[in-house]
Write a protein that holds these residues in place. Structure first.
Motif, short mmCIF file in Angstrom:
data_model
loop_
_atom_site.label_atom_id
_atom_site.label_comp_id
_atom_site.label_asym_id
_atom_site.label_seq_id
_atom_site.Cartn_x
_atom_site.Cartn_y
_atom_site.Cartn_z
N UNK A 115 0.79 -1.00 -0.10
CA UNK A 115 0.04 0.08 0.02
C UNK A 115 0.94 0.83 -0.18
N UNK A 116 0.71 2.23 -0.94
CA UNK A 116 1.36 3.35 -0.81
C UNK A 116 0.96 4.72 -1.20
N UNK A 117 1.51 5.63 -0.48
CA UNK A 117 1.12 7.01 -0.98
C UNK A 117 2.28 7.79 -0.91
N UNK A 118 2.46 8.78 -0.01
CA UNK A 118 3.88 9.45 0.30
C UNK A 118 4.75 8.27 1.10
N UNK A 119 3.99 7.47 1.93
CA UNK A 119 4.94 6.56 2.44
C UNK A 119 4.55 5.16 1.76
#
Length: 335
Positions: A115-119
């Motif tokens: 799972x990703x976004x900024x992290x």
């Protein structure tokens, strides 16, 4: 791995007929699918609950169990701020539906989710779950991370962490294909070209699925070649959900061990294009790589009376006595 998602092309053409032209994908128009790719239209059946025996029978091909070939599959999902809560739920349905198409198991396909976004967060590793029920429950618990879109960081995490033997990836000697599927609706905020090239060079085959606002050029930079087989685009997450229900047989391939044990005495384990034999716990594989023998473990000999220590102690004492006796005799002679 072309067979892995080649059937998607046919499924897309079905959706054009059913849902109109509300999607497209890179490099193809549905009516221009290569005639070299031949498919058999499935017989119409009523929809059945996934996971039931009836559903398993419904997706069997010509009466034979349809099983996906073994994969180390990592699903990389974008949960940045641009993905609305309802859309993210559809992503999770998409993942669950994909899991339903696979033959999940320790010696079959293993799945990890990033799972990703900024992290970046590895929701579970390849070694975590070997059954669909627990795996899908884990997917249902995934929460969006919001904020940015660091697709390059997510791919690097897959390469350096998810695809390690410690995390459950199988060694090169087993010849298990490593496949990553990244789903995103935005433009990466980091550089994806170099890290994607490194991942592909390490043996990871990358499929890129873009949704809605996804940047097509970025998808092309991430995906493996040929791009026509590895880059896909849909206009809404709702179409992805319907799309998955249309290709339950897409990941089906020939499970070599399902055709016979191939002389394996205990367990036949399929690989991408071959097989190997494995023994049950407590047995070891013989030199013929087919038969098994009971493992004989060395038994540690325990000396309850500590005889060796006692003998050494006696020798030490005896030596000390002799030394004292020699000194006594010497002192007597002096007087």
């Amino acid at each position: 791995m072309k067979a892995l998602f080649g059937g998607l092309l046919y499924c897309f053409s079905l959706l054009v007929q059913v849902h109109g032209t509300n999607f497209r994908f890179y490099g193809y128009e549905p009516q221009r699918i290569s005639p070299a790719i031949q498919y058999t239209r499935p017989v119409a059946r009523p929809e059945l609950p996934l996971g039931t025996q009836a559903a398993q029978n419904a997706i069997s091909a010509t009466g034979r169990q349809c099983k996906s070939r073994p994969l180390d599959l990592v699903l990389i999902i974008d949960s940045s701020r641009s993905v609305r809560p309802g859309e993210f739920e559809k992503v999770k349905i998409f993942i669950s539906d994909m899991i339903d198409t696979l033959d999940i198991g320790q010696y079959a396909t293993r799945v990890a989710v990033i799972n990703y976004a900024s992290t970046v967060k590895i929701e579970f590793h390849l070694k975590t779950y070997f059954n669909k029920v627990d795996m899908k429950q884990a997917v249902s618990r995934i929460e969006p991370l919001s904020t940015g879109t660091m697709s390059g960081l997510a791919i690097r995490t897959a390469m350096n962490e998810a695809y390690t033997e410690k995390a459950g990836a199988r060694p090169p000697s087993q010849n298990i294909s490593k496949v990553a599927v990244i789903v995103t609706d935005g433009r990466p905020q980091d550089k994806v070209q170099e890290v994607s090239a490194q991942a592909r060079a390490s043996g990871i085959e990358i499929y890129a699925i873009g949704v809605d606002r996804a940047d097509m050029q970025s998808l092309r930079l991430m995906a493996s070649t040929p791009l026509d087989d590895h880059v896909f685009y849909v206009e809404t997450y709702g179409v992805i959900e319907k799309f998955t229900s249309k290709f339950r047989k897409t990941l089906c391939g020939e499970d070599i061990c399902s055709l016979g044990t191939h002389g394996c005495e205990h367990i036949c384990v399929s690989t991408t294009d071959s097989y190997y034999c494995k023994c049950q716990d407590g047995y070891i594989l013989n030199e013929d790589k087919k038969t098994c023998s009971r493992e004989v473990k060395p038994v540690a000999v325990v000396d309850p009376c500590k005889c060796e220590s006692l003998v050494q102690f006696q020798r030490t004492v005896q030596s000390a006595i002799q030394s004292l006796a020699s000194r006594h005799i010497l002192s007597t002679d002096l007087y």
